[in-house]
Scaffold this motif. Structure first.
Motif, PDB file in Angstrom:
ATOM      1  N   HIS A   1      40.923  41.580  38.630  1.00  0.00           N
ATOM      2  CA  HIS A   1      40.339  42.820  38.872  1.00  0.00           C
ATOM      3  C   HIS A   1      41.479  43.471  39.955  1.00  0.00           C
ATOM      4  N   ARG A   2      41.443  44.697  39.920  1.00  0.00           N
ATOM      5  CA  ARG A   2      42.242  45.575  40.656  1.00  0.00           C
ATOM      6  C   ARG A   2      41.687  46.032  42.222  1.00  0.00           C
TER       7      ARG A   2
ATOM      8  N   ALA B   1      42.359  41.382  49.001  1.00  0.00           N
ATOM      9  CA  ALA B   1      42.667  42.124  47.873  1.00  0.00           C
ATOM     10  C   ALA B   1      43.656  41.234  47.029  1.00  0.00           C
ATOM     11  N   MET B   2      44.443  40.313  47.848  1.00  0.00           N
ATOM     12  CA  MET B   2      45.149  39.292  46.962  1.00  0.00           C
ATOM     13  C   MET B   2      44.198  38.568  46.058  1.00  0.00           C
ATOM     14  N   ALA B   3      43.267  37.994  46.897  1.00  0.00           N
ATOM     15  CA  ALA B   3      42.301  36.852  46.067  1.00  0.00           C
ATOM     16  C   ALA B   3      41.536  37.610  44.883  1.00  0.00           C
ATOM     17  N   ILE B   4      41.410  38.963  45.215  1.00  0.00           N
ATOM     18  CA  ILE B   4      40.461  39.864  43.901  1.00  0.00           C
ATOM     19  C   ILE B   4      41.511  40.116  42.827  1.00  0.00           C
ATOM     20  N   ASN B   5      42.734  40.481  43.070  1.00  0.00           N
ATOM     21  CA  ASN B   5      43.866  40.627  42.252  1.00  0.00           C
ATOM     22  C   ASN B   5      43.806  39.318  41.384  1.00  0.00           C
ATOM     23  N   ASP B   6      43.681  38.144  41.924  1.00  0.00           N
ATOM     24  CA  ASP B   6      44.004  36.895  40.967  1.00  0.00           C
ATOM     25  C   ASP B   6      42.735  36.690  40.268  1.00  0.00           C
ATOM     26  N   LEU B   7      41.744  37.466  40.622  1.00  0.00           N
ATOM     27  CA  LEU B   7      40.439  37.294  39.755  1.00  0.00           C
ATOM     28  C   LEU B   7      40.479  38.039  38.573  1.00  0.00           C
TER      29      LEU B   7
END
Ligand code: ADP
Ligand code: ASP
Ligand code: MG
Length: 414
Positions: free
Chosen positions: A85-86, A77-83
């Motif tokens: 996206h939520r 989730a952290m990695a996706i947020n950095d991309l």
């Protein structure tokens, strides 16, 4: 989308999985992703438990084991947020996965997916910790080894997904474990019937229950590599199989134990008591052989195989019955099993003869045999399993671009 342990093993791979999930979202799909514990984390947690206790309490075991997949989801989730996206990570319990109370091998009873659907409606990517749920007694449960596959299929059914993609460390389902047979053939499609037999006889690439669940709920499974974009294997219903090879795959398992009960009283009801006792202890029996008494004392012998990790449970469960009837219990922990699976064998004689002859030619002793209409399994010494798999794979010519068709002659065994 489900990512297995190897596919999220380190930061690099986890970020790659995150990127793949985001790409799916950007292609216009709503995405629920199920993650496994990283690398060998589940094995490590099990070892930790046995370091502090010889027989860890099952409820606490589940509290422990469920943490592995939570770690993966939070990090992803952290990695996706950095991309940009939520993403929101959920435990199995938060995701609404309700199970029965059998700790360490719980069954999913219901999926209450409203929290997932509302998170999707709010434009989130939803990450769910695989392999776990919450029991009807409100305890954390786990779904048995490989259980994240079942989480993924159950969620796919609950949200009405178009497809359940199982991303793993091989390119799909093969005609044998590619670790043992390097030139095994990737199957483009496999039928539910065959996949059920394959998973049940040791092809751990899809957990047996995930295949059962997919068939019962009409979920489309696509098993594919997490390392490239190539299409993998689609599990389809029988009507949709265009290929109908005689033999589809050779499977194996090395985790078997054999239990032999010597001196069973030879009267009606005794086999029922043995098997009921094991069922009540939640031990699954695989093959069973019973020998009728040959001497005048009217005592019979029975042998059966069970998963090795259930051996102590089985011995404890049978102790009282054994004492009551003077039964001697013998065990052998180092058994393996090799099986061939193929829908075409139903209508073709000679397959069993070819299996047994091939194993014989390789000096592999067959200790027990069981069959279904589309499977033949042989229990063999554990150390002979790789040889047996390779011998059968080559005898049935499974590595070519195409498997043997039923209409083709079958050599000396036709
Ligand atoms: P994941 O961590 O992605 O869930 P698993 O280890 O559970 O992965 O399953 C993938 C492994 O299953 C492969 O690495 C392979 O060694 C093994 N396997 C066993 N039989 C087969 C088969 N017939 N086809 C593909 N893989 C198989
Ligand atoms: N982490 C669990 C296991 O190793 C579940 C899974 O990977 O599917 O068995
Ligand atoms: Mg797995």
């Amino acid at each position: 989308m489900k990512f297995g342990g190897t596919s999220v093993a380190d930061a690099e791979r986890l970020k790659r999985a995150a990127k793949r999930i985001v790409e799916k979202r950007e292609a216009g799909h709503r995405v629920v992703a199920v993650l496994s514990a990283r690398g060998k984390e589940t094995d490590r947690l099990i070892a930790d438990a046995f370091e502090v206790s010889p027989s860890p309490d099952p409820r606490e075991m589940d509290m422990l084991l469920s943490t592995g997949e939570r770690v993966s989801c939070a990090l992803c989730a952290m990695a996706i947020n950095d991309l940009g996206h939520r993403a929101i990570s959920l435990t199995g319990s938060q995701a609404g996965i309700v199970t029965d109370t059998s700790h360490t091998k719980a069954r999913i009873l219901d999926v209450r997916a409203d929290r997932i659907t509302s998170a999707l409606d709010d434009d989130n990517i939803v990450l769910v910790a695989g392999f776990q749920g919450v029991s009807t007694a409100k305890d954390v449960t786990t779904l048995g080894r490989g259980g994240s596959d079942t989480t993924a299929v159950a969620l796919a059914a609950a949200v009405g997904a178009d497809v359940c993609e199982i991303y793993t460390d091989v390119a799909g389902v093969f005609s044998a474990d590619p670790r043992i047979v390097p030139d095994a053939r990737k199957l483009n499609v496999v039928s539910f019937d065959e996949m059920l037999e394959m998973s049940a006889s040791g092809a751990g690439v899809l957990q047996l229950r995930s295949v059962e669940y997919a068939r019962n709920h009409g979920v489309r499974i696509h098993c594919r590599s997490s390392f490239d974009d190539q299409p993998g294997t689609i599990v389809v219903s029988e009507e949709d199989t265009v290929e109908n090879p005689l033999i589809t795959a050779v499977t194996h398992s090395t985790g078997e134990a054999r239990v032999t009960l010597l001196g069973l009283p030879d009267h009606p009801g005794i086999a029922g008591r043995v098997t009921t006792t094991l069922a009540e202890a939640n031990v699954n029996i695989d093959m069973i052989i019973q020998n009728e008494p040959v001497t005048a004392d009217a005592k019979a012998d029975m042998s059966f195989t069970i998963p090795r990790e259930d051996l102590d449970t089985a011995k404890d469960a049978l102790a009282a019955l054994a004492a009551e009837h003077g039964i001697e219990i013998r065990t052998d922990e180092s058994m393996g099993k090799v099986s061939i699976v193929g829908a075409g064998m139903k209508s073709h004689p000679g397959v069993a003869a070819k299996v047994f002859t091939t194993l014989g030619e390789h000096e592999i002793n067959i200790e027990m045999i069981s069959t279904s209409p589309i499977r033949i399994s042989c229990v063999v010494p554990g150390d002979k399993v790789p040889d047996a798999v390779r011998a059968l794979h080559s005898a049935f010519e499974l590595s070519g671009p195409d498997t043997i068709r039923p209409e083709q002659p079958f050599g000396e065994f036709a």
